[in-house]
Scaffold this active site. Structure first.
Site, PDB file in Angstrom:
ATOM      1  N   TYR A 197       0.831  -1.205   0.000  1.00  0.00           N
ATOM      2  CA  TYR A 197       0.000   0.000   0.000  1.00  0.00           C
ATOM      3  C   TYR A 197       0.871   1.263   0.000  1.00  0.00           C
ATOM      4  O   TYR A 197       0.600   2.231  -0.708  1.00  0.00           O
ATOM      5  CB  TYR A 197      -0.894   0.025   1.246  1.00  0.00           C
ATOM      6  CG  TYR A 197      -2.070  -0.927   1.203  1.00  0.00           C
ATOM      7  CD1 TYR A 197      -3.054  -0.818   0.231  1.00  0.00           C
ATOM      8  CD2 TYR A 197      -2.209  -1.922   2.168  1.00  0.00           C
ATOM      9  CE1 TYR A 197      -4.148  -1.683   0.221  1.00  0.00           C
ATOM     10  CE2 TYR A 197      -3.291  -2.787   2.157  1.00  0.00           C
ATOM     11  CZ  TYR A 197      -4.263  -2.672   1.184  1.00  0.00           C
ATOM     12  OH  TYR A 197      -5.334  -3.521   1.166  1.00  0.00           O
ATOM     13  N   LYS A 243      -1.471   9.595  -9.793  1.00  0.00           N
ATOM     14  CA  LYS A 243      -2.719   8.834  -9.807  1.00  0.00           C
ATOM     15  C   LYS A 243      -3.808   9.472  -8.957  1.00  0.00           C
ATOM     16  O   LYS A 243      -4.939   9.686  -9.415  1.00  0.00           O
ATOM     17  CB  LYS A 243      -2.449   7.401  -9.329  1.00  0.00           C
ATOM     18  CG  LYS A 243      -3.706   6.554  -9.203  1.00  0.00           C
ATOM     19  CD  LYS A 243      -3.381   5.101  -8.940  1.00  0.00           C
ATOM     20  CE  LYS A 243      -2.650   4.872  -7.653  1.00  0.00           C
ATOM     21  NZ  LYS A 243      -2.452   3.443  -7.364  1.00  0.00           N
ATOM     22  N   TYR A 244      -3.482   9.811  -7.715  1.00  0.00           N
ATOM     23  CA  TYR A 244      -4.526  10.303  -6.808  1.00  0.00           C
ATOM     24  C   TYR A 244      -4.925  11.744  -7.114  1.00  0.00           C
ATOM     25  O   TYR A 244      -6.060  12.142  -6.859  1.00  0.00           O
ATOM     26  CB  TYR A 244      -4.075  10.130  -5.362  1.00  0.00           C
ATOM     27  CG  TYR A 244      -3.889   8.666  -5.028  1.00  0.00           C
ATOM     28  CD1 TYR A 244      -4.979   7.803  -4.993  1.00  0.00           C
ATOM     29  CD2 TYR A 244      -2.620   8.132  -4.805  1.00  0.00           C
ATOM     30  CE1 TYR A 244      -4.814   6.455  -4.736  1.00  0.00           C
ATOM     31  CE2 TYR A 244      -2.445   6.787  -4.545  1.00  0.00           C
ATOM     32  CZ  TYR A 244      -3.546   5.947  -4.519  1.00  0.00           C
ATOM     33  OH  TYR A 244      -3.385   4.608  -4.270  1.00  0.00           O
ATOM     34  N   GLU A 267     -13.880  -1.956   2.428  1.00  0.00           N
ATOM     35  CA  GLU A 267     -12.605  -2.645   2.257  1.00  0.00           C
ATOM     36  C   GLU A 267     -12.694  -4.049   2.845  1.00  0.00           C
ATOM     37  O   GLU A 267     -13.165  -4.227   3.973  1.00  0.00           O
ATOM     38  CB  GLU A 267     -11.492  -1.856   2.937  1.00  0.00           C
ATOM     39  CG  GLU A 267     -10.123  -2.530   2.938  1.00  0.00           C
ATOM     40  CD  GLU A 267      -9.655  -2.920   1.541  1.00  0.00           C
ATOM     41  OE1 GLU A 267      -9.257  -4.097   1.367  1.00  0.00           O
ATOM     42  OE2 GLU A 267      -9.687  -2.064   0.634  1.00  0.00           O
ATOM     43  N   ASP A 278     -16.488  -7.551   1.719  1.00  0.00           N
ATOM     44  CA  ASP A 278     -16.301  -7.649   0.278  1.00  0.00           C
ATOM     45  C   ASP A 278     -17.396  -6.830  -0.407  1.00  0.00           C
ATOM     46  O   ASP A 278     -18.579  -6.985  -0.108  1.00  0.00           O
ATOM     47  CB  ASP A 278     -16.402  -9.121  -0.147  1.00  0.00           C
ATOM     48  CG  ASP A 278     -16.015  -9.343  -1.604  1.00  0.00           C
ATOM     49  OD1 ASP A 278     -16.470  -8.562  -2.461  1.00  0.00           O
ATOM     50  OD2 ASP A 278     -15.276 -10.304  -1.888  1.00  0.00           O
ATOM     51  N   MET A 279     -16.993  -5.961  -1.334  1.00  0.00           N
ATOM     52  CA  MET A 279     -17.965  -5.048  -1.953  1.00  0.00           C
ATOM     53  C   MET A 279     -19.090  -5.788  -2.660  1.00  0.00           C
ATOM     54  O   MET A 279     -20.199  -5.262  -2.803  1.00  0.00           O
ATOM     55  CB  MET A 279     -17.238  -4.127  -2.938  1.00  0.00           C
ATOM     56  CG  MET A 279     -16.717  -4.823  -4.195  1.00  0.00           C
ATOM     57  SD  MET A 279     -15.803  -3.712  -5.287  1.00  0.00           S
ATOM     58  CE  MET A 279     -14.263  -3.549  -4.399  1.00  0.00           C
ATOM     59  N   GLU A 338     -10.495   1.774  -7.226  1.00  0.00           N
ATOM     60  CA  GLU A 338      -9.100   1.734  -7.713  1.00  0.00           C
ATOM     61  C   GLU A 338      -8.718   0.269  -7.841  1.00  0.00           C
ATOM     62  O   GLU A 338      -7.930  -0.267  -7.060  1.00  0.00           O
ATOM     63  CB  GLU A 338      -8.178   2.445  -6.721  1.00  0.00           C
ATOM     64  CG  GLU A 338      -6.744   2.512  -7.129  1.00  0.00           C
ATOM     65  CD  GLU A 338      -5.833   2.911  -5.982  1.00  0.00           C
ATOM     66  OE1 GLU A 338      -4.624   2.984  -6.209  1.00  0.00           O
ATOM     67  OE2 GLU A 338      -6.325   3.127  -4.862  1.00  0.00           O
ATOM     68  N   GLU A 376      -7.045  -7.307 -12.536  1.00  0.00           N
ATOM     69  CA  GLU A 376      -7.288  -7.428 -11.092  1.00  0.00           C
ATOM     70  C   GLU A 376      -8.786  -7.525 -10.808  1.00  0.00           C
ATOM     71  O   GLU A 376      -9.237  -7.282  -9.691  1.00  0.00           O
ATOM     72  CB  GLU A 376      -6.653  -6.248 -10.353  1.00  0.00           C
ATOM     73  CG  GLU A 376      -5.134  -6.306 -10.393  1.00  0.00           C
ATOM     74  CD  GLU A 376      -4.460  -5.280  -9.502  1.00  0.00           C
ATOM     75  OE1 GLU A 376      -5.152  -4.614  -8.706  1.00  0.00           O
ATOM     76  OE2 GLU A 376      -3.232  -5.152  -9.593  1.00  0.00           O
TER      77      GLU A 376
END
Length: 642
Positions: free
Chosen positions: A326, A335-336, A395, A422-423, A438, A447
């Site tokens: 991370y 990126k952010y 998360e 888990d989403m 992301e 991924e």
């Protein structure tokens, strides 16, 4: 999120100066030669293993039974000096591919004698010339040597950039470039034949001989994919500047700087043509070229020392990422900020200026990690002046959730609700205006962003916004004997077929390779997915044209993404987001490399296959009469776990 560099696995090489050697055609006193070269700033010397005039007769002739030492004693230098200061050179009179039996056999036996002696000395490398395409028997002798020799010595094959015959044949002004390329003999083809016969052994390297004439840029760029260990520069190529110092023409300078990227060493050969400045001036000039290279960009600085290092792609859905991983991703400066811009634009469209005092929004960050997207979303809302009623940070990694809970207590407060789930399984208490994720890999979907976001899109309001809203993968053929050898040296895991290393993709910072054509788009995914029946299986055939003779060792994969409207992220070479290093390309290898002739076409067929438990890729190649088997059928060597 596929760049994963674990500290301690590789130590980056950082060289403060160019490595430069001095070539001697004849050496009466080796100690004096080394001392002279070292005083002039050179790091090593290239010396004949045997006096160049000492021809031996093994078959017949008056010298057949001559009794004398082959060459100087090994005791004239210490073992350490032999190991670190000397590159050996084979005798110039060898003709291993002569049509005459005695000449050929004599050369074979003499070469074996010299290579045995070089191994006894412990020399790090032996330099030998490749004079033409007629090198089959030489290749057999060297292949036998690298196969049977116990000492892991390098063999540097000296190849001119332009063949001597072509340099004697002037090009007519105005002649068509294609006519010139057809007319000239391609010395890369010499090397390719030689190394192919030697099975691309990793102990073979190239010593490129710089020539007065240079081939086209396209031809020279192929050498960027080869194991170039040294560039040989004759003193006759140097010009004299207004201060009397030796300098090279700009095309030669540019080529040497390209070779520096491969950490190639430079060997100065020929007599001193600037005696008033001494032979040291040549070494100083090469070092000047090293020091004046263009500075590394952000991505190259980040990846220094990890070039061409194969890594298995991350599987953050199946595996919980570690804190160090991370941390690496969160250092990305681009990126952010792009995510923050995307959320800003989405909020601007979602809440008109006149309603910002009365209307609020709900944001969900799915796959929140340690919270960088949460911070970006909150910063975007504050910047534009839109009120967030609730931000849900979802998360599945329980270790990352601990960090999120601490951030909530210390910084975010009740505005953020942390969801440890888990989403795809969470039941949201309300619908969201904006869904931020992301989940992109080096190949875009590798991924499992499609599967995750398809499962989470039920949280979105009917007119809700997904960030990202679209992403596309790309493929391009590449040539790289380095990557091919790295894959070939990998061992198949227990329970996997022997060809498994060639049936899985790798995340890799491409360096010692050459792109053979422009990347083409492969698979595109759009979110939210409005299909009545969602099917993320895909199939695509792509045709690529290769402009010069080359070998295809595999395909490089990239992606680009529209986060929202014109806010993008890309690792496609022509559109790469400047300074972004979160993703390296992905590499799909080929079990048997494909030899391509000039202006030929190669077709890649690629499938994205899905089951309720796994996703995997299968791929195959077609070129003329060559057809590869399908790699990774039924995901036998590599799958991505759902």
């Amino acid at each position: 999120m596929d760049t994963f560099l674990s500290e301690g696995e590789i130590m980056p090489r950082v060289n403060a100066r160019a490595s430069c050697g001095r070539d001697f055609h004849c050496c009466p006193d080796i100690s004096i030669a080394i001392e002279t070269a070292c005083r002039a700033g050179y790091d090593f010397v290239c010396l004949p293993l045997v006096n160049p005039r000492f021809k031996r007769e093994f078959m017949s002739g008056p010298a057949k039974d001559r009794k004398c030492a082959l060459t100087r004693s090994d005791m004239c230098l210490s073992s350490q000096d032999w190991n670190s200061l000397v590159v050996g050179k084979t005798s110039p009179w060898f003709q291993l591919d002569s049509k005459h039996y005695h000449t050929r056999k004599n050369s074979e036996l003499a070469l074996k004698e010299e290579l045995t002696w070089s191994a006894h000395l412990g020399l790090p490398a032996v330099l030998m010339p490749l004079r033409s395409r007629n090198c089959v028997n030489l290749a057999q002798c060297i292949s036998e040597q690298v196969t049977t020799s116990y000492y892991q010595q390098q063999y540097w094959i000296q190849v001119p950039l332009v063949s001597p015959a072509d340099m004697c044949d002037p090009v007519i002004e105005g002649m068509d470039t294609d006519m010139v390329d057809d007319k000239y003999e391609d010395t890369w083809a010499w090397w390719n034949l030689f190394r192919s016969l030697c099975d691309s052994n990793k102990r073979l390297g190239v010593a490129l001989e710089l020539t007065a004439d240079l081939p086209s840029n396209e031809v020279m760029e192929r050498w960027l994919s080869e194991p170039v260990k040294a560039v040989i520069v004759s003193t006759s190529l140097f010009l004299t500047n207004h201060k009397g110092y030796p300098v090279l023409a700009r095309p030669h300078q540019a080529f040497i700087k390209q070779m520096f990227k491969l950490e190639a060493q430079v060997i100065i050969t020929g007599q001193d043509r600037h005696p008033e400045k001494t032979i040291r001036a040549y070494q100083q000039y090469i070092d000047h070229l090293w020091q004046t290279q263009d500075p590394l960009d952000t991505v190259s600085q980040f990846a220094k020392g990890y070039e061409d290092f194969l890594q298995s792609p991350l599987q953050p859905l199946m595996d919980n990422l570690e804190s160090q991983t991370y941390e690496i991703f969160e250092k990305d400066p681009i990126k952010y900020s792009q995510y923050q811009k995307a959320v800003y634009e989405a909020l601007k469209d979602r809440v008109p200026l006149e309603k910002r005092d009365e209307q609020d929004v709900v944001i969900m960050v799915v796959g929140a990690g340690r919270g960088p997207l949460v911070r970006a979303s909150l910063a975007a809302a504050q910047e534009i002046g839109v009120r967030i009623r609730k931000l849900y940070a979802v998360e599945k990694n329980p270790n990352a959730v601990i960090t999120l809970e601490n951030m909530k207590d210390e910084e975010w407060g009740d505005l953020v609700e942390v969801i440890s789930c888990d989403m795809r399984e969470w039941e949201a208490p309300e619908k969201t205006d904006i869904l931020v994720s992301e989940l992109l890999g080096s190949f875009g979907d590798n991924e499992l962003s499609p599967e995750c976001l398809d499962g989470a899109q039920r949280y979105l309001k009917e007119d809700g916004i997904s960030i990202p809203e679209k992403y596309t993968s790309y493929l391009a053929p590449v040539m790289s004997s380095k990557l091919y050898n790295e894959v070939r040296a990998s061992k198949a895991e227990r329970g996997k077929p022997p060809e498994a290393p060639f049936e899985m993709p790798y995340v890799v910072r491409l360096h010692n390779c050459a792109n053979l054509d422009k990347p083409q788009p492969v698979f595109t995914f759009v979110h939210p997915n409005k299909d009545v029946v969602i099917d993320n299986c895909r199939f695509k055939s792509l045709e690529f044209n290769v402009s010069h003779d080359a070998i295809v060792h595999g395909f490089a994969g990239y992606f680009d993404s529209n986060l929202y409207k014109d806010v993008t992220l890309s690792i496609v070479p022509d559109t790469h987001s400047p300074g972004m290093f979160s993703w390296f390309p992905i590499f799909f290898p080929i079990r048997v490399p494909i030899m391509m002739s000039k202006n030929s076409t190669v077709t890649v067929d690629i499938w994205r296959r899905c089951t309720p438990k796994n996703v995997w890729y299968e791929w195959a190649f077609r070129c003329g009469g060559q057809v590869s088997p399908i790699h990774n059928p039924k995901g036998r060597s590599y799958t991505i776990g759902l």
